[in-house]
Enzyme design. Structure first.
Site, short mmCIF file in Angstrom:
data_model
loop_
_atom_site.label_atom_id
_atom_site.label_comp_id
_atom_site.label_asym_id
_atom_site.label_seq_id
_atom_site.Cartn_x
_atom_site.Cartn_y
_atom_site.Cartn_z
N GLY A 17 -46.23 -41.26 -67.25
CA GLY A 17 -46.42 -42.35 -66.29
C GLY A 17 -45.20 -43.24 -66.15
O GLY A 17 -45.31 -44.44 -65.95
N LEU A 20 -45.18 -44.94 -62.74
CA LEU A 20 -46.10 -46.08 -62.67
C LEU A 20 -45.56 -47.26 -63.47
O LEU A 20 -45.73 -48.42 -63.08
CB LEU A 20 -47.47 -45.68 -63.24
CG LEU A 20 -48.34 -44.85 -62.31
CD1 LEU A 20 -49.60 -44.40 -63.03
CD2 LEU A 20 -48.69 -45.67 -61.08
N GLU A 140 -35.08 -44.98 -61.99
CA GLU A 140 -35.82 -44.11 -62.90
C GLU A 140 -35.18 -42.72 -62.93
O GLU A 140 -34.92 -42.13 -61.88
CB GLU A 140 -37.27 -43.99 -62.41
CG GLU A 140 -38.10 -43.04 -63.25
CD GLU A 140 -39.48 -42.72 -62.64
OE1 GLU A 140 -39.90 -43.40 -61.69
OE2 GLU A 140 -40.10 -41.76 -63.13
N ASP A 147 -33.44 -32.76 -71.85
CA ASP A 147 -33.33 -31.69 -70.84
C ASP A 147 -31.85 -31.49 -70.50
O ASP A 147 -31.14 -32.47 -70.27
CB ASP A 147 -34.03 -32.07 -69.53
CG ASP A 147 -35.52 -32.29 -69.69
OD1 ASP A 147 -36.05 -31.90 -70.74
OD2 ASP A 147 -36.14 -32.86 -68.76
N LYS A 187 -48.69 -41.74 -84.94
CA LYS A 187 -47.46 -41.21 -85.54
C LYS A 187 -46.23 -41.64 -84.73
O LYS A 187 -46.19 -41.46 -83.51
CB LYS A 187 -47.53 -39.68 -85.58
CG LYS A 187 -48.54 -39.18 -86.62
CD LYS A 187 -48.07 -39.55 -88.00
CE LYS A 187 -48.95 -38.97 -89.09
NZ LYS A 187 -48.53 -39.49 -90.42
N THR A 188 -45.23 -42.17 -85.41
CA THR A 188 -44.05 -42.70 -84.71
C THR A 188 -42.89 -41.70 -84.66
O THR A 188 -41.89 -41.96 -83.98
CB THR A 188 -43.53 -43.98 -85.40
OG1 THR A 188 -43.07 -43.64 -86.71
CG2 THR A 188 -44.61 -45.03 -85.51
N CYS A 380 -53.00 -35.53 -39.34
CA CYS A 380 -51.95 -34.59 -38.97
C CYS A 380 -52.54 -33.22 -38.67
O CYS A 380 -53.14 -33.05 -37.62
CB CYS A 380 -50.89 -34.56 -40.07
SG CYS A 380 -49.30 -34.01 -39.44
N GLU A 404 -48.78 -22.57 -34.32
CA GLU A 404 -48.42 -22.43 -35.74
C GLU A 404 -49.17 -21.25 -36.36
O GLU A 404 -48.64 -20.53 -37.19
CB GLU A 404 -48.73 -23.71 -36.50
CG GLU A 404 -48.37 -23.63 -37.99
CD GLU A 404 -48.64 -24.92 -38.76
OE1 GLU A 404 -49.31 -25.84 -38.25
OE2 GLU A 404 -48.18 -25.01 -39.92
N HIS A 517 -49.35 -39.87 -40.80
CA HIS A 517 -49.97 -39.96 -42.14
C HIS A 517 -50.16 -41.44 -42.52
O HIS A 517 -49.26 -42.05 -43.10
CB HIS A 517 -49.07 -39.30 -43.18
CG HIS A 517 -49.01 -37.82 -43.07
ND1 HIS A 517 -49.87 -36.98 -43.75
CD2 HIS A 517 -48.21 -37.00 -42.34
CE1 HIS A 517 -49.59 -35.73 -43.47
NE2 HIS A 517 -48.59 -35.71 -42.61
N GLU A 519 -51.79 -42.69 -44.82
CA GLU A 519 -51.89 -42.91 -46.27
C GLU A 519 -50.60 -43.42 -46.89
O GLU A 519 -50.62 -44.09 -47.93
CB GLU A 519 -52.36 -41.63 -46.99
CG GLU A 519 -51.41 -40.44 -46.98
CD GLU A 519 -51.56 -39.51 -45.78
OE1 GLU A 519 -52.02 -39.99 -44.72
OE2 GLU A 519 -51.21 -38.32 -45.88
#
Ligand code: GLN
Length: 549
Positions: A17, A20, A140, A147, A187-188, A380, A404, A517, A519
């Site tokens: 997260g 977030l 971020e 990696d 556990k750390t 859409c 399409e 869209h 949203e």
């Protein structure tokens, strides 16, 4: 404006997260009166996420300026007032692409082009573009420390502390503190190792955000502080929460925003968190509950419809209603099985999508919504399919289709518009089947005029709106008249009247399809009008004529 930078890295494992956390930090800093902006740096090689499968990578978030970005930008915009775009999301691919282009042009004057300094300089330039945009830029880094592909980004942010100075940069590391059942304790060690890894690259984190199932005891915090060389009050508990919008408040309780402004040597007012607190009361004490059927293809993965799920949630909160989403996979469910599931829902939504898979099931769902007068929202692709359904089953144009799915269809009610006026580029765009796929998308925010007396107009309450698009195909104007006779209402059009942006249906309580869209523009503190109206209609449907929930 002098901009200070917060760099957020992640350790131990993914899905902690981080996005977030970054968004929540932004919300807290805004609540203190600061202006924030964000940037996401993704180590993968794709130039942008536009071509990536949402199954693998989650949704592609679209910004006003038409950038196809990582879904974390959606979190950032939802939690703050930041307006993000192209310069707020970079991938390794985009950085390398630019360096290689420069190399081909001869910009490096015959020098050897290397990761350090050429790639790292390019990354630093990308980051420093944010200077002047806000008081604080939250950057971020995607992936997990350790990696291989993330190394150039970490090296770049390491160098930036030297370039910009200590009080202008802050390193926050998000890590994991697992609870081991057999030992009965937290556990750390994974956190210690992850910080060690970060320090081996030359970055000493200032603040640790420790994800854990429960709160961290003072003892655990002291131990982490000692082993990781951070101050005890900078070991912040990031415990699991039930609702993601609780995170800013929890972080504040832990003193996170105080620590941040202290480190960055900034004086601000105490945060005003009234709106976030009121939001949590509304979320925690719903008065109603509705069930919405979402008929899609990537329904197995919540991440692939991230913004949509959030927008439905926001629309619910505005109606003091919980929203349960029944994800229906239209590739597997058709006929009676589909009907049974739809009958149990109070509203039906068909989201955006690409390609031919699962189309018949979606059209069946739309027909069901139309015939049974169930509130329907088509987004859409969902709008395009609603037009096809009405053309086929009401206007009796049996072969109605989108080019399409059926390029040679004799009745292309949805098609590639050859020529259209583009409000973004301010010129006439030309395209056909042979144009490069990427180049033919209508991307970003476009104006749309609303027609009086429609659901859209009532919901928005204004004459003109700007909404974000991401599609190639359009409503074919050759069918406007016959479909109007069949009951279609064109409630939203481009200012020149040429592009159909919203359709509605006569004699139906709530049936709306939009080519954009909505949203992407819904916020928990500012829910999108179409979702508020849709959930309201679903609740009304549930309550029936008696008006009882
Ligand atoms: N596939 C459709 C188009 O390209 C719809 C796209 C979408 O739903 N985002 O027009």
């Amino acid at each position: 404006m002098k901009t200070k930078f917060i760099f957020i890295t992640g350790g131990v494992l993914s899905s902690l997260g981080k996005g977030l956390a970054a968004a929540s930090i932004g919300a807290l800093l805004e609540a203190r009166g600061l202006k924030v902006t964000f940037q996401k740096l993704d180590p993968y090689i794709n130039v942008d996420p536009g071509t990536m499968n949402p199954f693998q990578h989650g949704e592609v978030f679209v910004t006003d300026d038409g950038a196809e970005t990582d879904l974390d930008l959606g979190h950032y915009e939802r939690y703050t007032h930041a307006e993000l775009g192209q310069k707020n999301n970079y991938t390794s691919g985009r950085i390398y692409d630019s360096v290689i282009k420069k190399e081909r042009r001869g910009d490096y004057l015959g020098g050897t082009v290397q990761v350090i300094p050429h790639i790292t300089d390019e990354i630093k330039q990308a980051i420093l573009q944010l200077e002047g945009d806000a008081d604080i830029a939250i950057v971020e880094i995607g992936g997990t420390v350790g990696d291989i592909e993330g190394l150039p980004f970490l090296e770049a942010i390491r160098q930036l502390r030297g370039d910009l100075g200590k009080e202008n940069t802050l390193y926050i590391h998000v890590t994991y503190v697992p609870f081991i059942k057999a030992a009965g304790e937290l556990k750390t060690k994974p956190t210690q190792h992850s910080v060690k890894e970060l320090r081996s690259i030359g970055i000493q984190p200032d603040i640790l955000l420790c994800r854990a199932e429960g709160p961290l005891s003072q003892g655990i915090k002291a131990k982490i502080a000692l082993f990781c060389d951070v101050k005890e009050d900078c070991v912040i508990s990031a415990r699991d929460v039930e609702c993601i919008y609780e995170v800013p408040l929890r972080f504040h309780e832990e003193g996170l925003d105080d620590r941040i402004v202290q480190y960055l040597n900034m004086w601000t007012r105490a945060p005003i968190l009234t709106k976030w607190k009121e939001l949590m009361v509304k979320i925690n004490e719903p008065h109603h509950k509705v069930k919405i059927a979402m008929v899609g293809k990537y329904v197995n993965l919540k991440e692939s419809y991230k913004s949509l799920n959030e927008a439905l949630f926001h629309g619910g909160v505005a109606n003091r209603s919980e929203v349960e989403i029944d994800f229906l996979n239209s590739e597997e469910l058709t006929g009676d099985a589909l009907r049974k599931r739809l009958e149990a829902c109070h509203g039906i939504l068909v989201p955006g999508g690409f390609g031919t898979r699962g189309i018949p099931g979606k059209i069946e769902a739309i027909q069901f919504a139309r015939e049974h007068k169930i509130p329907f929202l088509g987004i859409c692709l969902g709008m395009q399919l609603a037009v096809i359904e009405i053309a086929r089953n009401v206007a009796n144009i049996r072969n109605a289709d989108s080019t399409e799915f059926t390029p040679s269809t004799p009745e292309p009610v949805i098609y590639l518009m050859k020529e259209w006026f583009d409000y973004r580029s301010n010129r006439v765009e030309v395209r056909d089947e042979n144009t490069d796929l990427g180049g033919t998308m209508r991307l970003g925010a476009y104006p749309c005029r609303l027609k009086d007396g429609t659901i859209a107009k009532a919901a928005y309450g204004v004459d003109e709106i700007f909404e974000r698009h991401r599609h190639r195909y359009e409503f074919n104007n050759a069918y406007r008249e016959v479909l109007e006779k069949a009951g279609l209402i064109y409630s939203g059009l481009s200012p020149d009247g040429e592009l159909v942006e919203i359709v509605e249906l006569k004699d139906h309580p709530w049936f709306l399809g939009c080519q954009f869209h909505p949203e992407f523009k819904s916020r928990p503190l500012n829910p999108h009008p179409l979702f508020v109206s849709f959930i309201h209609a679903a609740l009304t449907n549930k309550m029936g004529v008696q008006g009882e929930a």
